[in-house]
Write an enzyme that holds these catalytic residues in place. Structure first.
Site, PDB file in Angstrom:
ATOM      1  N   LYS A  16      82.833 -69.640  69.387  1.00 34.61           N
ATOM      2  CA  LYS A  16      83.661 -68.733  68.569  1.00 34.61           C
ATOM      3  C   LYS A  16      84.803 -68.139  69.384  1.00 34.61           C
ATOM      4  O   LYS A  16      85.945 -68.119  68.945  1.00 34.61           O
ATOM      5  CB  LYS A  16      82.817 -67.569  68.006  1.00 34.61           C
ATOM      6  CG  LYS A  16      81.639 -67.989  67.153  1.00 34.61           C
ATOM      7  CD  LYS A  16      80.930 -66.787  66.537  1.00 34.61           C
ATOM      8  CE  LYS A  16      80.262 -65.868  67.538  1.00 34.61           C
ATOM      9  NZ  LYS A  16      79.099 -66.467  68.234  1.00 34.61           N
ATOM     10  N   ARG A  91      77.849 -59.262  61.861  1.00 33.60           N
ATOM     11  CA  ARG A  91      76.632 -59.906  62.357  1.00 33.60           C
ATOM     12  C   ARG A  91      75.418 -59.508  61.537  1.00 33.60           C
ATOM     13  O   ARG A  91      74.324 -59.984  61.805  1.00 33.60           O
ATOM     14  CB  ARG A  91      76.404 -59.466  63.796  1.00 33.60           C
ATOM     15  CG  ARG A  91      76.560 -60.600  64.806  1.00 33.60           C
ATOM     16  CD  ARG A  91      76.562 -59.966  66.142  1.00 33.60           C
ATOM     17  NE  ARG A  91      76.195 -60.774  67.245  1.00 33.60           N
ATOM     18  CZ  ARG A  91      77.054 -61.112  68.192  1.00 33.60           C
ATOM     19  NH1 ARG A  91      78.327 -60.817  68.093  1.00 33.60           N
ATOM     20  NH2 ARG A  91      76.626 -61.761  69.247  1.00 33.60           N
ATOM     21  N   ARG A 130      77.922 -71.056  80.933  1.00 33.08           N
ATOM     22  CA  ARG A 130      79.152 -70.322  80.609  1.00 33.08           C
ATOM     23  C   ARG A 130      79.528 -69.342  81.726  1.00 33.08           C
ATOM     24  O   ARG A 130      78.684 -68.661  82.279  1.00 33.08           O
ATOM     25  CB  ARG A 130      78.934 -69.542  79.307  1.00 33.08           C
ATOM     26  CG  ARG A 130      80.092 -68.624  78.961  1.00 33.08           C
ATOM     27  CD  ARG A 130      80.115 -68.285  77.517  1.00 33.08           C
ATOM     28  NE  ARG A 130      79.073 -67.349  77.107  1.00 33.08           N
ATOM     29  CZ  ARG A 130      78.964 -66.904  75.845  1.00 33.08           C
ATOM     30  NH1 ARG A 130      79.800 -67.322  74.922  1.00 33.08           N
ATOM     31  NH2 ARG A 130      78.010 -66.066  75.536  1.00 33.08           N
ATOM     32  N   ARG A 163      77.566 -63.758  82.375  1.00 33.24           N
ATOM     33  CA  ARG A 163      77.144 -62.580  81.611  1.00 33.24           C
ATOM     34  C   ARG A 163      75.647 -62.362  81.787  1.00 33.24           C
ATOM     35  O   ARG A 163      74.880 -63.312  81.754  1.00 33.24           O
ATOM     36  CB  ARG A 163      77.455 -62.798  80.126  1.00 33.24           C
ATOM     37  CG  ARG A 163      78.878 -62.486  79.777  1.00 33.24           C
ATOM     38  CD  ARG A 163      79.224 -62.925  78.390  1.00 33.24           C
ATOM     39  NE  ARG A 163      78.240 -62.530  77.386  1.00 33.24           N
ATOM     40  CZ  ARG A 163      78.400 -62.727  76.076  1.00 33.24           C
ATOM     41  NH1 ARG A 163      79.497 -63.309  75.625  1.00 33.24           N
ATOM     42  NH2 ARG A 163      77.490 -62.338  75.224  1.00 33.24           N
ATOM     43  N   ARG A 174      68.451 -63.533  71.692  1.00 28.94           N
ATOM     44  CA  ARG A 174      69.712 -63.553  70.938  1.00 28.94           C
ATOM     45  C   ARG A 174      69.681 -64.613  69.844  1.00 28.94           C
ATOM     46  O   ARG A 174      70.223 -64.404  68.763  1.00 28.94           O
ATOM     47  CB  ARG A 174      70.894 -63.771  71.899  1.00 28.94           C
ATOM     48  CG  ARG A 174      71.121 -62.541  72.784  1.00 28.94           C
ATOM     49  CD  ARG A 174      72.017 -62.854  73.954  1.00 28.94           C
ATOM     50  NE  ARG A 174      73.357 -63.215  73.537  1.00 28.94           N
ATOM     51  CZ  ARG A 174      74.164 -63.996  74.234  1.00 28.94           C
ATOM     52  NH1 ARG A 174      73.766 -64.509  75.378  1.00 28.94           N
ATOM     53  NH2 ARG A 174      75.366 -64.243  73.805  1.00 28.94           N
TER      54      ARG A 174
HETATM   55  P1  AMP Z   1      78.826 -61.536  71.980  1.00 28.44           P
HETATM   56  O1  AMP Z   1      79.783 -61.461  73.115  1.00 28.44           O
HETATM   57  O2  AMP Z   1      79.495 -61.648  70.653  1.00 28.44           O
HETATM   58  O3  AMP Z   1      77.759 -62.582  72.175  1.00 28.44           O
HETATM   59  O4  AMP Z   1      78.049 -60.121  71.945  1.00 28.44           O
HETATM   60  C1  AMP Z   1      77.276 -59.690  73.049  1.00 28.44           C
HETATM   61  C2  AMP Z   1      76.337 -58.565  72.613  1.00 28.44           C
HETATM   62  O5  AMP Z   1      77.109 -57.455  72.116  1.00 28.44           O
HETATM   63  C3  AMP Z   1      75.393 -58.910  71.459  1.00 28.44           C
HETATM   64  O6  AMP Z   1      74.231 -59.584  71.893  1.00 28.44           O
HETATM   65  C4  AMP Z   1      75.093 -57.522  70.898  1.00 28.44           C
HETATM   66  O7  AMP Z   1      74.214 -56.812  71.729  1.00 28.44           O
HETATM   67  C5  AMP Z   1      76.460 -56.851  71.005  1.00 28.44           C
HETATM   68  N1  AMP Z   1      77.292 -57.099  69.796  1.00 28.44           N
HETATM   69  C6  AMP Z   1      78.459 -57.799  69.732  1.00 28.44           C
HETATM   70  N2  AMP Z   1      78.940 -57.826  68.474  1.00 28.44           N
HETATM   71  C7  AMP Z   1      78.050 -57.123  67.723  1.00 28.44           C
HETATM   72  C8  AMP Z   1      77.978 -56.806  66.341  1.00 28.44           C
HETATM   73  N3  AMP Z   1      78.929 -57.230  65.459  1.00 28.44           N
HETATM   74  N4  AMP Z   1      76.920 -56.073  65.915  1.00 28.44           N
HETATM   75  C9  AMP Z   1      75.971 -55.642  66.776  1.00 28.44           C
HETATM   76  N5  AMP Z   1      75.977 -55.919  68.079  1.00 28.44           N
HETATM   77  C10 AMP Z   1      77.006 -56.652  68.571  1.00 28.44           C
END
Ligand code: AMP
Length: 217
Positions: A16, A91, A130, A163, A174
């Site tokens: 994404k 989400r 990654r 990360r 996740r």
């Molecule tokens: P990402 O970089 O999109 O994989 O997000 C990393 C982490 O940030 C996720 O595992 C959640 O803990 C938090 N996070 C990111 N976007 C959201 C969202 N829209 N709602 C809730 N938690 C989020």
């Protein structure tokens, strides 16, 4: 350039962020990665960062109210005037409903929701390899899209890091959070007639072409 209002939906590691960055170069739209905003807040020890840190490190979702407020504010910025690319939001069903309300209040609607589809085994491989640049946020993969020299960003010379939540134990959490809380959005947007499935297996360029086709570019 034209504006576009798009949500990128898909499991962690679907690509994404990579595709959002490429779309941003092509359209007049801001990229909103809720994960990037949260990680920045955590590293700056802001109030939001302190509230979110525990959820992120264990792979859980940050509560909807914090996220919706954060995205609502970000959408008001000047660079989002013509369009936006939402990467990692919504989400949950609650977040999708809040987004719809926010847009309706401004007389706006989504053009498309791109659902990037990738089998689970490939996701684990992608996440484990990654790497992200601390300087400019560019994304790499040790096997599929490696930097020219180890741990150094080709674009800005910044340090590449893994990360914390891309480690194997957290990846499993996740993925189940995605299945339980985010995957239902596929049905939600299909019913609204704006879901565009995109095959997320292939090279970055192949997927980019499918993405552009899906948004009619
Ligand atoms: P990402 O970089 O999109 O994989 O997000 C990393 C982490 O940030 C996720 O595992 C959640 O803990 C938090 N996070 C990111 N976007 C959201 C969202 N829209 N709602 C809730 N938690 C989020």
């Amino acid at each position: 350039m034209v504006g576009i209002r798009v949500v990128l939906l898909g499991p962690p590691g679907a690509g994404k962020g990579t595709q959002a960055k490429l779309l941003q170069e092509r359209f007049e739209a801001c990229q909103i990665s809720t994960g990037d905003i949260l990680r920045q807040a955590v590293s700056e020890h802001t109030t939001l960062g302190k509230q979110a840190a525990g959820y992120i490190s264990r792979g859980a979702l940050v509560p909807d109210d914090l996220i919706v407020k954060m995205v609502g504010e970000r959408l008001q910025a000047k660079d989002c005037e013509k369009g936006f690319l939402l990467d990692g939001f919504p989400r949950t069903l609650g977040q999708a409903q809040s987004l719809e309300r926010i847009l309706q209040e401004r007389g706006l609607a989504l053009d498309a929701v791109l659902s990037i589809e990738v089998p689970q085994q490939l996701i684990i491989e992608r996440l484990a390899g990654r790497r992200t640049c601390r300087g400019c946020g560019s994304l790499y993969h040790l096997a599929f899209d490696p930097p020219k020299s180890d741990n150094v960003c080709d674009r800005c010379g910044g340090e590449l890091y893994q990360r914390e939540d891309d480690r194997e134990e957290t990846i499993k959490t996740r993925l189940s959070v995605y299945e339980n809380q985010t995957a239902p959005l596929i049905h939600y947007y299909r019913e609204r007639g704006i879901l565009k499935p995109v095959d997320g297996v292939g090279t970055v360029d192949e997927i980019r072409r499918r993405v552009l086709q899906a948004v009619g570019a």
